[in-house]
Design a protein around this motif. Structure first.
Motif, short mmCIF file in Angstrom:
data_model
loop_
_atom_site.label_atom_id
_atom_site.label_comp_id
_atom_site.label_asym_id
_atom_site.label_seq_id
_atom_site.Cartn_x
_atom_site.Cartn_y
_atom_site.Cartn_z
N THR A 45 -5.78 35.42 -22.43
CA THR A 45 -4.86 34.45 -23.05
C THR A 45 -4.73 33.18 -22.21
O THR A 45 -4.31 32.16 -22.74
N SER A 46 -5.10 33.24 -20.95
CA SER A 46 -5.01 32.05 -20.11
C SER A 46 -6.00 30.96 -20.56
O SER A 46 -5.83 29.80 -20.21
N LYS A 47 -6.98 31.33 -21.36
CA LYS A 47 -7.95 30.36 -21.86
C LYS A 47 -7.45 29.60 -23.09
O LYS A 47 -8.10 28.68 -23.55
N THR B 179 0.15 25.85 -24.85
CA THR B 179 1.12 26.77 -24.26
C THR B 179 1.98 27.44 -25.33
O THR B 179 2.39 28.59 -25.15
N THR B 180 2.20 26.75 -26.44
CA THR B 180 2.99 27.34 -27.52
C THR B 180 2.25 28.51 -28.15
O THR B 180 2.82 29.60 -28.31
N ILE B 181 0.98 28.29 -28.48
CA ILE B 181 0.19 29.36 -29.10
C ILE B 181 0.00 30.50 -28.10
O ILE B 181 0.09 31.68 -28.46
N ARG B 182 -0.26 30.17 -26.83
CA ARG B 182 -0.43 31.21 -25.81
C ARG B 182 0.83 32.06 -25.71
O ARG B 182 0.77 33.28 -25.58
N GLY B 183 2.00 31.41 -25.78
CA GLY B 183 3.26 32.16 -25.74
C GLY B 183 3.40 33.12 -26.90
O GLY B 183 3.82 34.26 -26.72
N TYR B 184 3.01 32.67 -28.10
CA TYR B 184 3.08 33.55 -29.26
C TYR B 184 2.09 34.71 -29.14
O TYR B 184 2.41 35.85 -29.49
N VAL B 185 0.90 34.44 -28.65
CA VAL B 185 -0.10 35.49 -28.48
C VAL B 185 0.38 36.50 -27.44
O VAL B 185 0.25 37.72 -27.64
N ASP B 186 0.95 36.01 -26.34
CA ASP B 186 1.48 36.92 -25.32
C ASP B 186 2.61 37.79 -25.86
O ASP B 186 2.69 38.99 -25.56
N LYS B 187 3.47 37.21 -26.69
CA LYS B 187 4.55 38.00 -27.31
C LYS B 187 3.99 39.03 -28.27
O LYS B 187 4.45 40.17 -28.32
N TYR B 188 2.98 38.63 -29.03
CA TYR B 188 2.32 39.54 -29.98
C TYR B 188 1.69 40.72 -29.23
O TYR B 188 1.88 41.88 -29.62
#
Length: 75
Positions: free
Chosen positions: A31-33, A37-46
Motif C-alpha cells: 500500500t505504500s506504493k 494518501t486518501t486512497i491509501r488510507g481507505y485501502v489500509d482501513k479495508y
C-alpha cells in the motif's frame, strides 16, 4: 439491493483472504506504493477490516466444538 449485498460480501471475503495470506506467509499488498494518501488510507482501513474479520473467525473457530487444532510437523 441484492447486487450491493453480493458485492459487499465479496469485498469482505477478498480482504479476509488477503489477511489470511498475510498471516500465513507474510506477503501483503504494498500500500505504500499508492501515491494518494486518501486512497491509501481507505485501502489500509479495508485491509484492516479483513484482518479483524479473520481474527474474529479464528476466535470463533477456536472456541467451537466443531473444529480441532491439528499440529503440523515441519521437517
Amino acid at each position: 439491493m441484492n447486487k450491493l449485498l453480493h458485492y459487499t460480501f465479496d469485498a469482505i471475503l477478498i480482504s479476509t483472504v488477503l489477511a489470511g495470506i498475510k498471516r500465513s506467509t507474510g506477503i501483503e499488498p504494498a500500500t505504500s506504493k499508492i501515491e494518494s494518501t486518501t486512497i491509501r488510507g481507505y485501502v489500509d482501513k479495508y485491509l484492516g477490516f479483513g484482518e479483524w474479520i479473520f481474527d474474529m473467525s479464528v476466535v470463533y473457530f477456536t472456541h467451537s466444538s466443531y473444529f480441532t487444532k491439528k499440529q503440523i510437523r515441519r521437517d
